[in-house]
Write an enzyme that holds these catalytic residues in place. Structure first.
Site, PDB file in Angstrom:
ATOM      1  N   GLY A 172     -58.631   2.301  17.768  1.00 22.71           N
ATOM      2  CA  GLY A 172     -57.115   3.009  17.747  1.00 22.71           C
ATOM      3  C   GLY A 172     -57.046   3.725  16.427  1.00 22.71           C
TER       4      GLY A 172
ATOM      5  N   CYS B 254     -63.700  -1.742  15.997  1.00 26.09           N
ATOM      6  CA  CYS B 254     -63.158  -0.932  15.289  1.00 26.09           C
ATOM      7  C   CYS B 254     -61.697  -1.465  14.614  1.00 26.09           C
ATOM      8  CB  CYS B 254     -63.072   0.837  15.481  1.00 26.09           C
ATOM      9  SG  CYS B 254     -62.566   1.842  14.264  1.00 26.09           S
ATOM     10  N   TYR B 255     -60.665  -0.608  15.265  1.00 26.51           N
ATOM     11  CA  TYR B 255     -59.289  -1.246  14.962  1.00 26.51           C
ATOM     12  C   TYR B 255     -59.120  -2.461  15.442  1.00 26.51           C
ATOM     13  CZ  TYR B 255     -54.050  -1.886  15.435  1.00 26.51           C
ATOM     14  OH  TYR B 255     -52.906  -2.374  15.371  1.00 26.51           O
TER      15      TYR B 255
ATOM     16  N   HIS C 111     -68.837   1.728  16.496  1.00 27.60           N
ATOM     17  CA  HIS C 111     -68.594   1.794  17.922  1.00 27.60           C
ATOM     18  C   HIS C 111     -69.885   1.718  18.650  1.00 27.60           C
ATOM     19  CE1 HIS C 111     -64.210   3.245  17.523  1.00 27.60           C
ATOM     20  NE2 HIS C 111     -64.733   3.866  16.380  1.00 27.60           N
TER      21      HIS C 111
ATOM     22  N   GLU D  32     -70.020   1.740  21.950  1.00 24.32           N
ATOM     23  CA  GLU D  32     -69.844   2.467  23.182  1.00 24.32           C
ATOM     24  C   GLU D  32     -70.383   4.046  23.374  1.00 24.32           C
ATOM     25  OE1 GLU D  32     -67.427   1.644  21.015  1.00 24.32           O
ATOM     26  OE2 GLU D  32     -65.904   2.755  21.027  1.00 24.32           O
TER      27      GLU D  32
ATOM     28  N   SER E 147     -60.883  19.692  49.381  1.00 25.79           N
ATOM     29  CA  SER E 147     -60.950  20.761  48.550  1.00 25.79           C
ATOM     30  C   SER E 147     -62.604  21.156  48.588  1.00 25.79           C
ATOM     31  CB  SER E 147     -60.579  20.413  47.088  1.00 25.79           C
ATOM     32  OG  SER E 147     -61.599  19.667  46.852  1.00 25.79           O
TER      33      SER E 147
ATOM     34  N   GLY F  49     -64.742  19.230  46.900  1.00 28.15           N
ATOM     35  CA  GLY F  49     -65.284  18.588  45.789  1.00 28.15           C
ATOM     36  C   GLY F  49     -65.830  17.332  46.238  1.00 28.15           C
TER      37      GLY F  49
ATOM     38  N   ASP G 124     -64.746  14.248  45.042  1.00 25.38           N
ATOM     39  CA  ASP G 124     -63.741  13.054  45.119  1.00 25.38           C
ATOM     40  C   ASP G 124     -63.055  13.173  46.553  1.00 25.38           C
ATOM     41  OD1 ASP G 124     -64.453  12.750  42.699  1.00 25.38           O
ATOM     42  OD2 ASP G 124     -62.501  13.555  41.595  1.00 25.38           O
ATOM     43  N   SER G 125     -62.441  14.441  46.863  1.00 27.81           N
ATOM     44  CA  SER G 125     -61.782  14.418  48.051  1.00 27.81           C
ATOM     45  C   SER G 125     -62.609  14.224  49.422  1.00 27.81           C
ATOM     46  CB  SER G 125     -60.904  15.589  48.222  1.00 27.81           C
ATOM     47  OG  SER G 125     -61.716  16.890  48.384  1.00 27.81           O
ATOM     48  N   SER G 126     -63.935  14.372  49.164  1.00 31.78           N
ATOM     49  CA  SER G 126     -65.185  14.627  50.093  1.00 31.78           C
ATOM     50  C   SER G 126     -65.067  12.810  50.397  1.00 31.78           C
ATOM     51  CB  SER G 126     -66.386  15.310  49.987  1.00 31.78           C
ATOM     52  OG  SER G 126     -65.859  16.351  49.751  1.00 31.78           O
TER      53      SER G 126
ATOM     54  N   LYS H 292     -66.600   8.532  38.013  1.00 32.60           N
ATOM     55  CA  LYS H 292     -67.017   9.548  38.635  1.00 32.60           C
ATOM     56  C   LYS H 292     -68.379   9.290  39.139  1.00 32.60           C
ATOM     57  CE  LYS H 292     -66.500  14.300  39.724  1.00 32.60           C
ATOM     58  NZ  LYS H 292     -65.531  14.649  40.319  1.00 32.60           N
TER      59      LYS H 292
END
Ligand code: XMP
Length: 511
Positions: free
Chosen positions: A55, A82-83, A169, A171, A223, A225, A227-229, A367
């Site tokens: 952070g 980190c923080y 970090h 990640e 749409s 795309g 996600d909606s599919s 995703k």
């Protein structure tokens, strides 16, 4: 599902989503929660481990984010990053020193690889450091397990209590073996089993949706795309024809996309599929509009109008399905219920669509996990692995005024570009690639005739996060072939250029 959960307590760092993704890559479920989460909520979630994120604050500033100190008494492993490390040291009565200068960049870190956290790592690793304050004195019971030339205590542990912390970090990709550190923590130290798998997720989601919705009705805006599919397919497997999908064809999708979506949802999955041909409507609304922001706004609003009209024809439904995914949830404010995902990034779906509840079957997924669910459910590869495509579609890839003629030119040129990239097996290398129809015309010569025709620009970028991007170094011979094909096969194009700007300073899209 039997979820083995890691709780990620958010102290406002920019890499928090990445931490969550790294944990998920171990097939372990995790959630990012706000730092002011109550101890009861934490206990309710029964986490196997906790990660404190980084952070931007100094632990000594008035508004320094803290969390309930009882977390240290839960008897579960904690990893501070980190923080998060400074916070741990501060709370457990070590000493954090304020520094005037920020240490930023890839540093060589010497580690004690007999620590469980660093098991399997070499003694030196290049890690990303990005901090100002640092831990100057260890809390009681802790020992130092890493250092750099400038940072005496770059990592610490209390093995008995299972508390670990790193100043760098793990990640990010800039940290060598960072994923191994996360794995050591999640799998070995917390003892999580890799049970978070998308085939199991899909089966459970279908079962739960079936139970929840029963014989009631749901409505989904498709749409085209990913996600909606995927959301629609999950629902279709759960409730079949009690799901109605509305697909607005605004004419701004790429060549063949409308047909592809239509085929999938009419042939492969059994839902009520309503395609609305709104191409003329959108063209009329966009007539004479050259400002990119105006285009976005008009498309967003018109989409809602069309959706609303169709929804009215269907009448009241019980549920509205949204393709919200986990990054949307995190970005729209943790802890608060997520805002309805806006279509085309403008406004939201209308309140006046008559439904009782929103269903977001993908709201826990990243995703790549959504893509895997899609694959599990039998969606074809070309749809599941689709590159990102902006909501306003080709409208923001035609510079200036939009006409049917220009749309046709762009669709063809873009199709050739995609086809050649596929032929050369470059699809996976490129994060996003497309053609842009500029509003420049230039002089050319075709056969014996002079031409005065459009200039097509090709854009291809490589990026992890789409916030920054590098232009892709597509080999010249492939570019040459694409250029030749576009000029020969697409009428009214006589020149092709390749965009060699990275982001920043340019953006990925041209508008
Ligand atoms: P830029 O052009 O800002 O794009 O570098 C970053 C990413 O966002 C996508 N993009 C959009 N997506 N609606 C969307 O849904 C939009 O208005 C929009 N504008 C840009 C772009 O395709 C890239 O992936």
């Amino acid at each position: 599902m039997n979820k083995e959960e890691i709780l990620i307590i958010d102290f406002g760092g920019q890499y928090n989503q990445l931490i969550a993704r790294r944990v998920r890559e171990q097939n372990v479920f995790c959630e990012v929660v706000p730092n002011d989460i109550s101890i009861d909520k934490i206990k309710e979630k029964k986490p196997r481990g906790i990660i404190f994120t980084g952070g931007p604050s100094s632990i000594y500033s008035d508004d320094a984010p803290k969390c309930i100190d009882e977390v240290f008494k839960l008897n579960i492993p904690i990893l501070g990053i980190c923080y998060g490390m400074q916070y741990m040291a501060y709370e457990l009565k070590g000493r954090v020193k304020k520094a005037n200068k920020r240490e930023y960049g890839q540093m060589e870190v010497t580690i004690d690889n007999s620590s469980k956290l660093f098991n399997g790592l070499d003694e030196t690793n290049v890690c990303l450091m990005s901090h100002t304050d640092y831990v100057d004195e260890l809390p009681d019971g802790f020992k130092r397990i890493a250092s750099t030339q400038t940072c005496k205590i770059a990592a610490m542990e209390n093995e008995e209590k299972n508390f670990y912390a790193v100043q760098f970090h793990p990640e990010v990709n800039h940290t060598e073996n960072g994923f191994r550190i996360i794995k050591n923590f999640v799998i070995d130290i917390c003892g999580c089993k890799p049970t978070w798998k998308m085939d199991i997720f899909a089966q459970n989601a279908i079962k739960n949706l079936k139970e929840k919705i029963g014989e009631k009705k749901a409505l989904c805006a498709l749409s085209g795309g990913v996600d909606s599919s995927v959301a629609a397919v999950l629902l279709s497997k759960a409730i079949g024809r009690n799901l109605t999908c509305i697909f607005v064809d605004h004419g701004l999708l790429r060549k063949n996309e409308v047909e592809e979506v239509e085929e999938i949802f009419t042939q492969k999955f059994d839902v009520n599929f309503v395609k609305v041909d709104a191409r003329q409507r959108f063209l009329e609304k966009l007539d004479g509009i050259t400002s990119p922001e105006k285009k976005r706004k008009i498309i967003g609003e018109e989409f809602i109008r069309v959706f609303e009209e169709e929804a009215k024809k269907i009448g009241a439904v019980d549920y509205l399905v949204q393709g919200t995914i986990y990054p949307d949830v995190i970005e729209s404010g943790l802890g608060k219920s997520s805002v309805i995902k806006s279509h085309h990034n403008v406004g939201g779906l209308p309140d006046y669509v008559d439904f009782k509840e929103i269903i977001e079957p993908l709201r826990d997924l990243f995703k790549d996990e959504v893509r895997n669910v899609g694959k599990e459910l039998g969606l074809p590869d070309y749809l599941v692995n689709r590159q990102p495509f902006p909501g306003p579609g080709l409208a923001i890839r035609i510079i200036g005024n939009i006409t049917k003629e220009k749309l046709d030119i762009l669709k063809e040129a873009d199709y050739i570009f995609r086809e050649e990239i596929a032929k050369n097996n470059m699809e996976k290398e490129l994060s996003q690639y497309f053609a842009v129809l500029t509003d420049t015309r230039s002089v050319g010569v075709m056969g014996d005739e002079r031409t005065y025709d459009y200039l097509i620009a090709l854009r291809a970028v490589i990026t992890d996060d789409f916030m920054t991007a590098k232009f892709a170094k597509i080999p010249y011979d492939i570019l040459e072939k694409i250029s030749q094909r576009i000029v020969n096969e697409v009428k009214h194009v006589n020149r092709v250029v390749y965009d060699i700007t990275s982001k920043p300073p340019a953006t990925i899209e041209w508008e």
